[in-house]
Design a protein around this motif. Structure first.
Motif, PDB file in Angstrom:
ATOM      1  N   LEU A 394     -21.484  20.730  11.883  1.00 45.29           N
ATOM      2  CA  LEU A 394     -20.498  19.962  11.134  1.00 45.29           C
ATOM      3  C   LEU A 394     -19.466  20.841  10.437  1.00 45.29           C
ATOM      4  N   GLN A 395     -19.849  22.030  10.010  1.00 49.22           N
ATOM      5  CA  GLN A 395     -18.883  22.908   9.346  1.00 49.22           C
ATOM      6  C   GLN A 395     -17.715  23.242  10.268  1.00 49.22           C
ATOM      7  N   ASP A 396     -18.022  23.687  11.471  1.00 42.16           N
ATOM      8  CA  ASP A 396     -16.953  24.037  12.411  1.00 42.16           C
ATOM      9  C   ASP A 396     -16.092  22.829  12.743  1.00 42.16           C
ATOM     10  N   ILE A 397     -16.707  21.656  12.884  1.00 43.61           N
ATOM     11  CA  ILE A 397     -15.945  20.450  13.180  1.00 43.61           C
ATOM     12  C   ILE A 397     -14.974  20.148  12.042  1.00 43.61           C
ATOM     13  N   MET A 398     -15.453  20.226  10.815  1.00 50.77           N
ATOM     14  CA  MET A 398     -14.578  19.939   9.672  1.00 50.77           C
ATOM     15  C   MET A 398     -13.446  20.946   9.568  1.00 50.77           C
ATOM     16  N   PHE A 399     -13.771  22.218   9.754  1.00 49.71           N
ATOM     17  CA  PHE A 399     -12.729  23.244   9.682  1.00 49.71           C
ATOM     18  C   PHE A 399     -11.622  22.984  10.705  1.00 49.71           C
ATOM     19  N   ARG A 400     -12.013  22.605  11.921  1.00 48.96           N
ATOM     20  CA  ARG A 400     -11.008  22.388  12.970  1.00 48.96           C
ATOM     21  C   ARG A 400     -10.062  21.235  12.629  1.00 48.96           C
ATOM     22  N   TYR A 401     -10.636  20.125  12.157  1.00 42.78           N
ATOM     23  CA  TYR A 401      -9.780  18.971  11.860  1.00 42.78           C
ATOM     24  C   TYR A 401      -8.966  19.184  10.589  1.00 42.78           C
ATOM     25  N   GLU A 402      -9.507  19.899   9.623  1.00 40.56           N
ATOM     26  CA  GLU A 402      -8.697  20.244   8.453  1.00 40.56           C
ATOM     27  C   GLU A 402      -7.507  21.102   8.858  1.00 40.56           C
ATOM     28  N   THR A 403      -7.745  22.058   9.749  1.00 39.19           N
ATOM     29  CA  THR A 403      -6.652  22.903  10.213  1.00 39.19           C
ATOM     30  C   THR A 403      -5.576  22.075  10.911  1.00 39.19           C
ATOM     31  N   GLU A 404      -6.004  21.125  11.733  1.00 37.29           N
ATOM     32  CA  GLU A 404      -5.026  20.261  12.411  1.00 37.29           C
ATOM     33  C   GLU A 404      -4.168  19.503  11.400  1.00 37.29           C
ATOM     34  N   VAL A 405      -4.805  19.019  10.349  1.00 34.52           N
ATOM     35  CA  VAL A 405      -4.069  18.276   9.318  1.00 34.52           C
ATOM     36  C   VAL A 405      -3.147  19.203   8.539  1.00 34.52           C
ATOM     37  N   PHE A 406      -3.652  20.364   8.152  1.00 33.63           N
ATOM     38  CA  PHE A 406      -2.844  21.279   7.338  1.00 33.63           C
ATOM     39  C   PHE A 406      -1.625  21.807   8.094  1.00 33.63           C
ATOM     40  N   PHE A 407      -1.760  21.975   9.408  1.00 34.21           N
ATOM     41  CA  PHE A 407      -0.620  22.406  10.220  1.00 34.21           C
ATOM     42  C   PHE A 407       0.323  21.241  10.543  1.00 34.21           C
ATOM     43  N   GLY A 408      -0.075  20.023  10.181  1.00 36.27           N
ATOM     44  CA  GLY A 408       0.762  18.865  10.446  1.00 36.27           C
ATOM     45  C   GLY A 408       0.682  18.362  11.868  1.00 36.27           C
ATOM     46  N   ARG A 409      -0.345  18.778  12.598  1.00 33.79           N
ATOM     47  CA  ARG A 409      -0.479  18.346  13.992  1.00 33.79           C
ATOM     48  C   ARG A 409      -1.190  17.006  14.116  1.00 33.79           C
ATOM     49  N   GLN A 410      -1.911  16.615  13.061  1.00 30.56           N
ATOM     50  CA  GLN A 410      -2.564  15.309  13.033  1.00 30.56           C
ATOM     51  C   GLN A 410      -2.422  14.697  11.645  1.00 30.56           C
ATOM     52  N   ALA A 411      -2.288  13.371  11.603  1.00 32.01           N
ATOM     53  CA  ALA A 411      -2.338  12.664  10.330  1.00 32.01           C
ATOM     54  C   ALA A 411      -3.795  12.590   9.864  1.00 32.01           C
ATOM     55  N   PRO A 412      -4.028  12.527   8.565  1.00 32.60           N
ATOM     56  CA  PRO A 412      -5.413  12.450   8.071  1.00 32.60           C
ATOM     57  C   PRO A 412      -6.216  11.315   8.692  1.00 32.60           C
ATOM     58  N   GLU A 413      -5.584  10.155   8.899  1.00 41.53           N
ATOM     59  CA  GLU A 413      -6.310   9.003   9.453  1.00 41.53           C
ATOM     60  C   GLU A 413      -6.754   9.271  10.888  1.00 41.53           C
ATOM     61  N   GLU A 414      -5.871   9.856  11.682  1.00 48.16           N
ATOM     62  CA  GLU A 414      -6.228  10.176  13.069  1.00 48.16           C
ATOM     63  C   GLU A 414      -7.315  11.241  13.112  1.00 48.16           C
ATOM     64  N   ALA A 415      -7.167  12.280  12.299  1.00 46.47           N
ATOM     65  CA  ALA A 415      -8.160  13.352  12.273  1.00 46.47           C
ATOM     66  C   ALA A 415      -9.520  12.823  11.832  1.00 46.47           C
ATOM     67  N   ALA A 416      -9.526  11.906  10.869  1.00 43.13           N
ATOM     68  CA  ALA A 416     -10.789  11.356  10.368  1.00 43.13           C
ATOM     69  C   ALA A 416     -11.533  10.600  11.463  1.00 43.13           C
ATOM     70  N   GLU A 417     -10.816   9.790  12.220  1.00 45.08           N
ATOM     71  CA  GLU A 417     -11.458   9.026  13.302  1.00 45.08           C
ATOM     72  C   GLU A 417     -12.056   9.960  14.347  1.00 45.08           C
ATOM     73  N   GLN A 418     -11.298  10.963  14.760  1.00 39.63           N
ATOM     74  CA  GLN A 418     -11.773  11.879  15.792  1.00 39.63           C
ATOM     75  C   GLN A 418     -12.903  12.767  15.259  1.00 39.63           C
ATOM     76  N   MET A 419     -12.812  13.161  14.006  1.00 42.26           N
ATOM     77  CA  MET A 419     -13.850  13.993  13.405  1.00 42.26           C
ATOM     78  C   MET A 419     -15.178  13.250  13.384  1.00 42.26           C
TER      79      MET A 419
END
Length: 428
Positions: A394-419
């Motif tokens: 779970l740590q690696d999964i969270m880090f990856r989706y947080e990075t996507e959000v912080f870089f602006g490549r995903q919206a938080p809602e989209e990242a949350a669903e995929q995470m």
């Protein structure tokens, strides 16, 4: 292949071993009382100083138990779990295993660990015993406790002219304002806060809302809306400058204390485990302080923190000597001799009686950590459920989706669903 995948090989083999051991669990060497000679293997991970200390504990135990010989096997964290999974699948696991919370259920649920009913935990707080227990028994005895906390660099606060917060009353809004003000007033390359420490920071956030990352039944304990709100909070901190830019965060996510922004003296606030403050202090050269997490209400009782087992001691279900292996575990967690050598390297001792003999021996960062961990006790809620199988990913999964959000490549809602979908797949 992940550690979780390798463990799938174990099921049939360890189940047979466990049944056989149940039938012959009274195997007759009689502990230290002088039966046949017994040899036990004990494996752990850690630094060179931990290896030296552990070997002294082993030597003392062997001297006191002339018919038992414990032999050490150790390495670093990076290869430890792959090696243990391979050994277990090959029916060659060590008798005694230094265990981490995130892997406990992955081994226990497959019958690879022994129920440690022979270890005395009467001087442990019940919540600490629960940290190593599943519905089937006690499979990990806590060596020591810690808590996720906010580490603060008082020198950076002073340099920025920002007042240190009152950690018994501050809120998440306060954290946002303080981290942004610090970043604005500190030199380039220094920041108000580092990124969240996952999955612990998310666990604290969820606990403040009466939820858990995973449940006792092995399922996710939150919904996409919870994750989206959490990701949005930290995205706002990046956008406002309270956190470093996404490129710096991605480089800092998996670093140890020495190379982390806090360890380099470049972050005024950051979530870390309390037992890591000594390494962070040594790396930064600053007398760092520990603070409670902020909360929504501004009440210390609502901060969502909990006592986590720094690590645990487990015994293989395939051991030929269950009584003697448990005797060593009992010595390791309950004897003053062992505690005086371990001090807080494996967390503040879980045994409350030996803890009182250790605290006077501490100084500097270790003493501050011990005093902080004891001081928050009255505020803490129930322990976290024992992590579900698949938790280690779970740590690696969270880090990856947080990075996507912080870089602006995903919206938080989209990242949350995929995470969530990826987490559920890993845990299924």
């Amino acid at each position: 292949m992940t550690t979780f995948s390798r463990l799938s090989k174990i099921v049939a083999l360890t189940s047979v071993s466990a049944v056989a051991l149940t039938a012959c669990g009274g195997d007759a060497d009689g502990g230290g009382g002088g039966g046949d000679d017994v040899s036990l293997r004990f494996t752990w991970w850690g630094s060179d100083s931990r290896h030296e200390t552990t070997q002294k504990i082993i030597d003392n135990f062997n001297e006191e138990h002339p018919n038992i010989t414990v032999e050490g096997e150790y390495g670093d964290w990076a290869g430890y779990w792959d090696q243990l999974a391979t050994q277990t699948a090959a029916d060659d696991s060590p008798d005694i295993i230094q265990m981490d919370m995130k892997y406990l259920r992955e081994y226990a649920d497959r019958g690879a660990l022994l129920d440690l009913s022979g270890v005395d935990t009467s001087t442990f707080d019940e919540s600490i015993v629960e940290n190593g227990s599943t519905e089937d028994g006690l499979f990990g005895v806590t060596t020591g406790i810690n808590s996720l906390a906010i580490v603060a660099n008082p020198e950076l606060f002073e340099e920025a002219g920002v007042e240190m917060p009152d950690d018994t009353t501050w809120t998440w809004e306060d954290y946002a304002e303080i981290s942004a003000e610090l970043s604005e007033k500190l030199p380039e390359g220094s920041y108000g806060s580092s990124q969240p420490n996952e999955p612990g920071s998310f666990q604290v956030w969820l606990r403040q809302q009466g939820k858990h990352l995973t449940t006792q039944e092995g399922e996710l304990g939150f919904e996409a809306a919870d994750a989206a709100e959490y990701l949005s909070y930290w995205q706002d901190r990046v956008d406002e400058g309270g956190l470093p830019p996404a490129s710096v965060i991605s480089e800092n996510q998996s670093t140890g204390p020495d190379q982390a922004l806090m360890g380099q003296g470049n972050s005024a606030l950051a979530p870390w485990w309390t037992n890591q403050i000594s390494a962070l202090t040594g790396a930064s050269g600053v007398d760092l302080e520990l603070l409670r997490f902020p909360s929504e209400s501004g009440s210390a009782e609502d901060n969502g923190m909990w006592y986590k087992s720094s690590m645990l001691m487990s015994v293989s279900a395939a051991t030929d000597h269950p009584e003697e292996a448990q005797e060593f575990v009992d010595y390791f967690v309950n004897s003053e001799e062992s505690a005086q050598l371990n001090l807080v390297d494996r967390g503040l001792p879980a045994n409350e009686e030996v803890r009182e003999t250790v605290i006077p021996e501490l100084d500097g960062a270790d003493q501050r950590s011990a005093e902080f961990v004891e001081s928050i006790g009255p505020e803490l809620g129930e322990p976290e459920p024992v992590p579900a199988p698949g938790f280690s990913a779970l740590q690696d999964i969270m880090f990856r989706y947080e990075t996507e959000v912080f870089f602006g490549r995903q919206a938080p809602e989209e990242a949350a669903e995929q995470m969530i979908a990826e987490m559920e797949s890993e845990m299924s």
